[in-house]
Design a protein around this motif. Structure first.
Motif, PDB file in Angstrom:
ATOM      1  N   LEU A  32       0.869  -1.171   0.000  1.00  0.00           N
ATOM      2  CA  LEU A  32       0.000   0.000   0.000  1.00  0.00           C
ATOM      3  C   LEU A  32       0.904   1.219   0.000  1.00  0.00           C
ATOM      4  CD1 LEU A  32      -2.589  -1.082   2.743  1.00  0.00           C
ATOM      5  CD2 LEU A  32      -2.837  -1.251   0.266  1.00  0.00           C
ATOM      6  N   GLU A  33       0.843   1.988  -1.070  1.00  0.00           N
ATOM      7  CA  GLU A  33       1.700   3.174  -1.170  1.00  0.00           C
ATOM      8  C   GLU A  33       0.874   4.390  -0.762  1.00  0.00           C
ATOM      9  OE1 GLU A  33       3.668   5.374  -4.807  1.00  0.00           O
ATOM     10  OE2 GLU A  33       3.943   3.192  -4.928  1.00  0.00           O
ATOM     11  N   PHE A  34       1.130   4.896   0.468  1.00  0.00           N
ATOM     12  CA  PHE A  34       0.340   6.030   0.965  1.00  0.00           C
ATOM     13  C   PHE A  34       0.961   7.342   0.504  1.00  0.00           C
ATOM     14  CE2 PHE A  34      -0.284   2.761   4.391  1.00  0.00           C
ATOM     15  CZ  PHE A  34      -1.610   2.483   4.078  1.00  0.00           C
ATOM     16  N   GLN A  35       0.206   8.141  -0.236  1.00  0.00           N
ATOM     17  CA  GLN A  35       0.715   9.425  -0.721  1.00  0.00           C
ATOM     18  C   GLN A  35      -0.138  10.540  -0.118  1.00  0.00           C
ATOM     19  OE1 GLN A  35       0.108   8.548  -4.885  1.00  0.00           O
ATOM     20  NE2 GLN A  35       2.150   7.676  -5.098  1.00  0.00           N
ATOM     21  N   HIS A  36       0.499  11.372   0.723  1.00  0.00           N
ATOM     22  CA  HIS A  36      -0.233  12.427   1.432  1.00  0.00           C
ATOM     23  C   HIS A  36      -0.372  13.693   0.579  1.00  0.00           C
ATOM     24  CE1 HIS A  36       0.666   9.767   4.725  1.00  0.00           C
ATOM     25  NE2 HIS A  36       0.009  10.531   5.576  1.00  0.00           N
ATOM     26  N   TYR A  37      -1.552  14.284   0.601  1.00  0.00           N
ATOM     27  CA  TYR A  37      -1.774  15.551  -0.126  1.00  0.00           C
ATOM     28  C   TYR A  37      -2.536  16.540   0.764  1.00  0.00           C
ATOM     29  CZ  TYR A  37      -0.142  13.227  -4.267  1.00  0.00           C
ATOM     30  OH  TYR A  37       0.643  12.557  -5.159  1.00  0.00           O
ATOM     31  N   PRO A  38      -2.269  17.853   0.556  1.00  0.00           N
ATOM     32  CA  PRO A  38      -2.946  18.856   1.384  1.00  0.00           C
ATOM     33  C   PRO A  38      -4.332  19.215   0.847  1.00  0.00           C
ATOM     34  CG  PRO A  38      -1.398  19.935  -0.097  1.00  0.00           C
ATOM     35  CD  PRO A  38      -1.294  18.449  -0.373  1.00  0.00           C
ATOM     36  N   ALA A  39      -5.228  19.494   1.769  1.00  0.00           N
ATOM     37  CA  ALA A  39      -6.563  20.033   1.464  1.00  0.00           C
ATOM     38  C   ALA A  39      -7.218  20.351   2.803  1.00  0.00           C
ATOM     39  CB  ALA A  39      -7.414  19.016   0.704  1.00  0.00           C
ATOM     40  N   GLY A  40      -8.260  21.172   2.777  1.00  0.00           N
ATOM     41  CA  GLY A  40      -8.994  21.432   3.999  1.00  0.00           C
ATOM     42  C   GLY A  40      -8.986  22.891   4.410  1.00  0.00           C
ATOM     43  N   ALA A  41      -9.528  23.137   5.601  1.00  0.00           N
ATOM     44  CA  ALA A  41      -9.717  24.516   6.077  1.00  0.00           C
ATOM     45  C   ALA A  41      -8.385  25.204   6.398  1.00  0.00           C
ATOM     46  CB  ALA A  41     -10.623  24.504   7.300  1.00  0.00           C
ATOM     47  N   GLN A  42      -7.490  24.498   7.077  1.00  0.00           N
ATOM     48  CA  GLN A  42      -6.210  25.130   7.427  1.00  0.00           C
ATOM     49  C   GLN A  42      -5.416  25.433   6.151  1.00  0.00           C
ATOM     50  OE1 GLN A  42      -5.785  26.092  10.423  1.00  0.00           O
ATOM     51  NE2 GLN A  42      -7.107  24.751  11.644  1.00  0.00           N
ATOM     52  N   ILE A  65      -9.022   6.561  -2.061  1.00  0.00           N
ATOM     53  CA  ILE A  65      -8.740   7.779  -1.296  1.00  0.00           C
ATOM     54  C   ILE A  65      -9.103   7.520   0.164  1.00  0.00           C
ATOM     55  CG2 ILE A  65      -9.258  10.254  -1.092  1.00  0.00           C
ATOM     56  CD1 ILE A  65     -10.495   9.814  -4.067  1.00  0.00           C
ATOM     57  N   LEU A  66      -8.163   7.854   1.040  1.00  0.00           N
ATOM     58  CA  LEU A  66      -8.429   7.751   2.479  1.00  0.00           C
ATOM     59  C   LEU A  66      -8.425   9.166   3.035  1.00  0.00           C
ATOM     60  CD1 LEU A  66      -8.888   5.694   4.774  1.00  0.00           C
ATOM     61  CD2 LEU A  66      -6.430   5.763   5.203  1.00  0.00           C
ATOM     62  N   PHE A  67      -9.490   9.521   3.704  1.00  0.00           N
ATOM     63  CA  PHE A  67      -9.766  10.912   4.045  1.00  0.00           C
ATOM     64  C   PHE A  67      -9.972  11.012   5.553  1.00  0.00           C
ATOM     65  CE2 PHE A  67     -12.544  14.536   4.465  1.00  0.00           C
ATOM     66  CZ  PHE A  67     -12.408  15.331   3.333  1.00  0.00           C
ATOM     67  N   GLY A  68      -9.345  12.011   6.198  1.00  0.00           N
ATOM     68  CA  GLY A  68      -9.527  12.191   7.644  1.00  0.00           C
ATOM     69  C   GLY A  68     -10.785  12.992   7.935  1.00  0.00           C
ATOM     70  N   ALA A  69     -10.634  14.289   8.091  1.00  0.00           N
ATOM     71  CA  ALA A  69     -11.791  15.166   8.308  1.00  0.00           C
ATOM     72  C   ALA A  69     -11.385  16.562   7.871  1.00  0.00           C
ATOM     73  CB  ALA A  69     -12.181  15.176   9.790  1.00  0.00           C
ATOM     74  N   MET A  70     -12.330  17.319   7.338  1.00  0.00           N
ATOM     75  CA  MET A  70     -12.002  18.690   6.922  1.00  0.00           C
ATOM     76  C   MET A  70     -13.052  19.667   7.390  1.00  0.00           C
ATOM     77  SD  MET A  70     -10.321  18.216   3.179  1.00  0.00           S
ATOM     78  CE  MET A  70      -9.164  16.857   2.910  1.00  0.00           C
ATOM     79  N   GLY A  71     -12.571  20.874   7.743  1.00  0.00           N
ATOM     80  CA  GLY A  71     -13.460  21.935   8.211  1.00  0.00           C
ATOM     81  C   GLY A  71     -12.983  22.464   9.538  1.00  0.00           C
ATOM     82  N   TRP A  72     -13.254  23.735   9.775  1.00  0.00           N
ATOM     83  CA  TRP A  72     -12.853  24.363  11.039  1.00  0.00           C
ATOM     84  C   TRP A  72     -13.808  25.517  11.294  1.00  0.00           C
ATOM     85  CZ3 TRP A  72      -9.759  21.751  14.045  1.00  0.00           C
ATOM     86  CH2 TRP A  72      -9.213  22.365  15.175  1.00  0.00           C
ATOM     87  N   PRO A  73     -14.341  25.636  12.518  1.00  0.00           N
ATOM     88  CA  PRO A  73     -15.418  26.609  12.743  1.00  0.00           C
ATOM     89  C   PRO A  73     -15.099  28.051  12.322  1.00  0.00           C
ATOM     90  CG  PRO A  73     -15.044  25.260  14.705  1.00  0.00           C
ATOM     91  CD  PRO A  73     -14.017  24.860  13.703  1.00  0.00           C
ATOM     92  N   ASP A  74     -13.896  28.538  12.621  1.00  0.00           N
ATOM     93  CA  ASP A  74     -13.638  29.965  12.332  1.00  0.00           C
ATOM     94  C   ASP A  74     -13.146  30.212  10.919  1.00  0.00           C
ATOM     95  OD1 ASP A  74     -13.733  29.739  15.025  1.00  0.00           O
ATOM     96  OD2 ASP A  74     -11.571  29.970  15.328  1.00  0.00           O
ATOM     97  N   GLU A  82     -19.150  26.686   5.202  1.00  0.00           N
ATOM     98  CA  GLU A  82     -17.983  25.946   5.704  1.00  0.00           C
ATOM     99  C   GLU A  82     -17.087  25.442   4.581  1.00  0.00           C
ATOM    100  OE1 GLU A  82     -18.721  22.796   8.545  1.00  0.00           O
ATOM    101  OE2 GLU A  82     -20.464  23.901   9.246  1.00  0.00           O
ATOM    102  N   ILE A  83     -15.832  25.233   4.929  1.00  0.00           N
ATOM    103  CA  ILE A  83     -14.893  24.631   3.985  1.00  0.00           C
ATOM    104  C   ILE A  83     -15.158  23.121   4.005  1.00  0.00           C
ATOM    105  CG2 ILE A  83     -12.430  24.327   3.429  1.00  0.00           C
ATOM    106  CD1 ILE A  83     -13.121  27.306   3.707  1.00  0.00           C
ATOM    107  N   ALA A  84     -15.655  22.578   2.923  1.00  0.00           N
ATOM    108  CA  ALA A  84     -16.004  21.153   2.923  1.00  0.00           C
ATOM    109  C   ALA A  84     -15.622  20.505   1.589  1.00  0.00           C
ATOM    110  CB  ALA A  84     -17.498  20.988   3.201  1.00  0.00           C
TER     111      ALA A  84
END
Ligand code: ATP
Length: 347
Positions: A32-42, A65-74, A82-84
């Protein structure tokens, strides 16, 4: 297998970190070749872009695609929404089937007192590309007097999600599929149900039934163990799947897959949980089980017995650990690392 990893924000990053070693260990024999990419509220805050083109291209090219969580209240778009990026990915990659299993895991406290709650083992399939969410970003307000969002149900959108759900139900022991709608009030919902019964004719081996969304809400409290697979409109599925996650112990236990004909994205049902981010308290189980769903989906597509077995082994390991561990979420002391280590040692 190339896996595009999108950790995102808050506890998304923490639960992903805990999940990757579990997948690696369980799937020994397949790289399993895990390749990290940026996205999200930060990332949006830093660059003004929530889902960079490079990230989208990588997601599109990956095996899964394996996805954590995205979004931040402020952190929000200028219009206050929201950023989604997860919602954009669903539409852009045509991930039309939001698969949300809810299964009672041994040792996890259940909110329903009835002993049959231990038998809860259902899946909500949420149509994820149209319905009321078709109006996302297109709603109107007329002269500060009247606001409108429009529900869109198409034949092709309904056919493909019903077809997917019948095939899913056919692989489960009870072989039962319920269309949850509001066909008694809305034309769009009556159409959704009509297409459901048309598709049902192609699947005589699956018991097809329908239920109104309000009656389903009631029965989710009275007898959720009676349900097997449910297929429903986007907005109903959004709400119903949070309810079913609650029935089996909450957001930290609820995995999901967003699946289309070409792509699959797997993520825990919970958000970035700013209230507990950075404290090591996040329960990674939902993400680990989402990873198991990913392996299972990859197994089906590639015919790999190793991956299919790896998915089962992760589920079995998770079924063992809460007999002795209590996550923070339920008032216990087990944090992200303890839960990850317990799953690893049970594998
Ligand atoms: P979203 O709108 O992005 O779904 P949200 O703000 O509605 O997010 P979450 O971020 O899922 O909701 O958090 C809801 C509650 O559940 C919070 O109190 C959070 O701490 C808790 N929670 C969510 N996920 C976990 C987890 N993996 N482990 C422990 N607690 C969690």
């Amino acid at each position: 297998m190339k896996i595009c990893v999108l950790p995102g924000d808050g506890i998304g990053v923490e639960v992903i970190e805990a999940t990757l070693p579990v997948l690696e260990k369980a799937a020994k024999g397949v790289t399993l070749e895990f390749q990290h990419y940026p996205a999200g509220a930060q990332h949006y805050k830093k660059t003004g872009d929530a889902l960079p083109d490079g990230t989208f291209a990588a997601a599109q090219a990956a095996d899964a695609i394996l996805f954590g969580a995205m979004g931040w209240p402020d952190i929000r778009y200028p219009d206050g929404t929201e950023i989604a990026p997860q919602l954009d990915l669903r539409v852009r990659l045509q991930l039309y089937a939001g698969v949300r299993p809810a299964r009672a895991i041994p040792g996890i406290p259940l909110p329903l007192a009835d002993p049959r709650a231990k038998e809860i083992d259902l899946v909500v399939v949420r149509e994820s590309t149209e319905g009321l969410f078709a109006s996302r970003g297109k709603g109107t307000v007329e002269a500060d007097r009247e606001a409108r969002d429009t529900m869109v149900i198409t034949r092709s959108g309904s056919e493909r999600v019903h077809e997917f759900s019948f095939r899913l139900a056919a692989r489960r022991p009870r072989r039962s599929l319920t269309c949850v709608d509001k066909a008694n009030v809305f034309t769009s919902m009556a159409f959704f149900r009509k297409v459901f019964y048309e598709v049902a004719k192609r699947h005589p081996g699956v018991r097809a039934a329908h239920h109104y969304i309000d009656a389903t809400a009631l029965d989710m409290v009275r007898k959720p163990w009676d349900f097997d697979v449910i297929v429903t409109e986007n907005m109903f599925g959004d709400i119903l799947s949070d309810l079913t996650a609650g029935l089996v112990g909450g957001m930290g236990m609820a995995p999901s897959g967003d699946i289309g004909d070409e792509h699959g994205l797997f993520q825990p049902c919970h958000g970035s949980a700013p209230d507990i981010a950075g404290q090591g308290k996040a329960n990674p189980t939902a993400c680990i089980l989402s990873g198991a769903m990913m392996l299972d989906w990859l197994a089906e597509r590639s015919g790999s017995a190793v991956l299919a077995q790896a998915a089962r082994r992760i589920e079995q390991a998770v079924d063992e650990i809460f007999k002795t561990l209590q996550p923070f979420e339920f008032g216990g002391r087990a944090g992200t690392r303890e839960i990850r280590d317990a799953v690893l040692s049970n594998l």
